[in-house]
Design a protein around this motif. Sequence first.
Motif, PDB file in Angstrom:
ATOM      1  N   TYR A  67       9.095   4.513  -1.910  1.00 15.90           N
ATOM      2  CA  TYR A  67       8.938   3.363  -2.513  1.00 15.90           C
ATOM      3  C   TYR A  67       9.526   3.734  -3.927  1.00 15.90           C
ATOM      4  O   TYR A  67      10.499   2.584  -4.361  1.00 15.90           O
ATOM      5  N   VAL A  68       9.460   4.599  -4.747  1.00 15.08           N
ATOM      6  CA  VAL A  68       9.793   4.748  -5.995  1.00 15.08           C
ATOM      7  C   VAL A  68      11.391   5.418  -5.962  1.00 15.08           C
ATOM      8  O   VAL A  68      12.327   4.663  -6.771  1.00 15.08           O
ATOM      9  N   ASP A  69      11.647   6.139  -5.109  1.00 18.12           N
ATOM     10  CA  ASP A  69      12.827   6.899  -5.012  1.00 18.12           C
ATOM     11  C   ASP A  69      13.854   6.670  -4.181  1.00 18.12           C
ATOM     12  O   ASP A  69      15.087   6.549  -4.311  1.00 18.12           O
ATOM     13  N   PHE A  70      13.505   5.959  -3.088  1.00 16.20           N
ATOM     14  CA  PHE A  70      14.309   5.493  -1.778  1.00 16.20           C
ATOM     15  C   PHE A  70      13.905   4.481  -1.172  1.00 16.20           C
ATOM     16  O   PHE A  70      13.709   4.256   0.038  1.00 16.20           O
ATOM     17  N   PRO A  71      13.850   3.210  -1.607  1.00 13.64           N
ATOM     18  CA  PRO A  71      13.174   2.105  -1.249  1.00 13.64           C
ATOM     19  C   PRO A  71      13.776   1.380   0.078  1.00 13.64           C
ATOM     20  O   PRO A  71      13.150   0.639   0.637  1.00 13.64           O
ATOM     21  N   ASP A  72      15.137   1.768   0.247  1.00 16.87           N
ATOM     22  CA  ASP A  72      16.003   1.321   1.305  1.00 16.87           C
ATOM     23  C   ASP A  72      15.335   1.449   2.561  1.00 16.87           C
ATOM     24  O   ASP A  72      15.635   0.985   3.660  1.00 16.87           O
ATOM     25  N   THR A  73      14.614   2.615   2.549  1.00 18.49           N
ATOM     26  CA  THR A  73      14.021   3.147   3.912  1.00 18.49           C
ATOM     27  C   THR A  73      12.816   2.481   4.452  1.00 18.49           C
ATOM     28  O   THR A  73      12.150   2.828   5.427  1.00 18.49           O
ATOM     29  N   LEU A  74      12.416   1.506   3.686  1.00 18.19           N
ATOM     30  CA  LEU A  74      11.025   0.914   3.906  1.00 18.19           C
ATOM     31  C   LEU A  74      11.030  -0.558   4.323  1.00 18.19           C
ATOM     32  O   LEU A  74      11.724  -1.145   3.398  1.00 18.19           O
ATOM     33  N   THR A  75      10.123  -1.285   4.678  1.00 17.04           N
ATOM     34  CA  THR A  75       9.645  -2.664   4.652  1.00 17.04           C
ATOM     35  C   THR A  75       8.854  -2.801   3.731  1.00 17.04           C
ATOM     36  O   THR A  75       7.671  -2.181   3.649  1.00 17.04           O
ATOM     37  N   ILE A  76       9.050  -3.775   2.686  1.00 17.66           N
ATOM     38  CA  ILE A  76       7.995  -4.005   1.464  1.00 17.66           C
ATOM     39  C   ILE A  76       7.841  -5.245   1.442  1.00 17.66           C
ATOM     40  O   ILE A  76       8.331  -6.279   1.554  1.00 17.66           O
ATOM     41  N   ILE A  77       6.509  -5.478   1.323  1.00 19.73           N
ATOM     42  CA  ILE A  77       5.725  -6.922   1.212  1.00 19.73           C
ATOM     43  C   ILE A  77       4.835  -6.821  -0.041  1.00 19.73           C
ATOM     44  O   ILE A  77       4.121  -6.238  -0.043  1.00 19.73           O
ATOM     45  N   GLY A  78       5.105  -7.721  -1.087  1.00 22.79           N
ATOM     46  CA  GLY A  78       4.494  -7.919  -2.055  1.00 22.79           C
ATOM     47  C   GLY A  78       3.321  -9.024  -2.112  1.00 22.79           C
ATOM     48  O   GLY A  78       3.338  -9.929  -1.142  1.00 22.79           O
ATOM     49  N   GLN A  79       2.052  -9.103  -2.660  1.00 28.06           N
ATOM     50  CA  GLN A  79       1.106  -9.982  -2.670  1.00 28.06           C
ATOM     51  C   GLN A  79       0.227  -9.962  -3.885  1.00 28.06           C
ATOM     52  O   GLN A  79       0.206  -8.701  -4.750  1.00 28.06           O
TER      53      GLN A  79
END
Length: 286
Positions: A67-79
């Motif tokens: 998430y810090v170094d390479f966020p393009d590899t993840l699905t990210i949902i904030g709340q």
Amino acid sequence: MKHWKNWLPPILTSLVVLALALLPQRLSALRDKTLTGAIHTEELPSDSNFPAKPPELARRLQLLAQYVDFPDTLTIIGQDPSDSVLAENTERAQEELTALTEAKVLPENSDFDSIELFASKVYLRDQSDLSSAGFVNLSGYDQSPREYPSLVLDDETGLLVKLEIIWTRKDSLDPAAMGEAFLERLGLEYQLTGCSNSSAACFRLLKVPVLYWVTADRYTLRIEPQLDWESIISTGSLPGSQAIATDSDITGQQRTIGFSDGKRSLADTPPQVNRRQAQKTEMMPF
């Protein structure tokens, strides 16, 4: 009587037409009310690949490092949490800071009783294996000693897994000892790399390609996980993508950077010295 006989067929016809027009809508409304007013469940197939529980802590920390170094590899949902959840997370963070003081990760005279924190939550998922994890981000300030903490709690266990505190300290700090106490408390398997000095220490987690950096001086304390690019380059892959980290100075040999205690490799460079950017040459699912 004759007039009634004349009017009866049209009246009956009108009633039939009206019933045909209104009755289906009424029946549909009653059916929808019955269906939407009840809880419906479906059995989850065994081949759905949906995770029954989050992965172990080491893998969750790898997701945090991604998430810090390479966020393009993840699905990210904030709340944004509710007020009650915010109060609970703030209390938990204060308990964790107290526990870190008792574990000698933080200086003995640390006091966070008057700290004010603001929280948000983020959920991360790696689509390659459906590994997922939730983390609580908290940041704020403490007016009395003028300290500005930024914290990350593991949502599964409530443990503090990442922190940065801006402060003014005269204490003599030992990053290696602080890092060992921090990782022991998390129950992680690790080894200290040969790049520690008076202001920085680096630990390699044994189960996942993650480095834990501890940097401490008079003005900043930082304990954070980062991707172990040396391990990733050796395997040529990153969960969720096929990525290659490149650097203008990498030509098949590791670059070395001089320090007072000797030399260390590029992969062992602390964040404040060199945070190398990864360039994705191609994004492909596993």
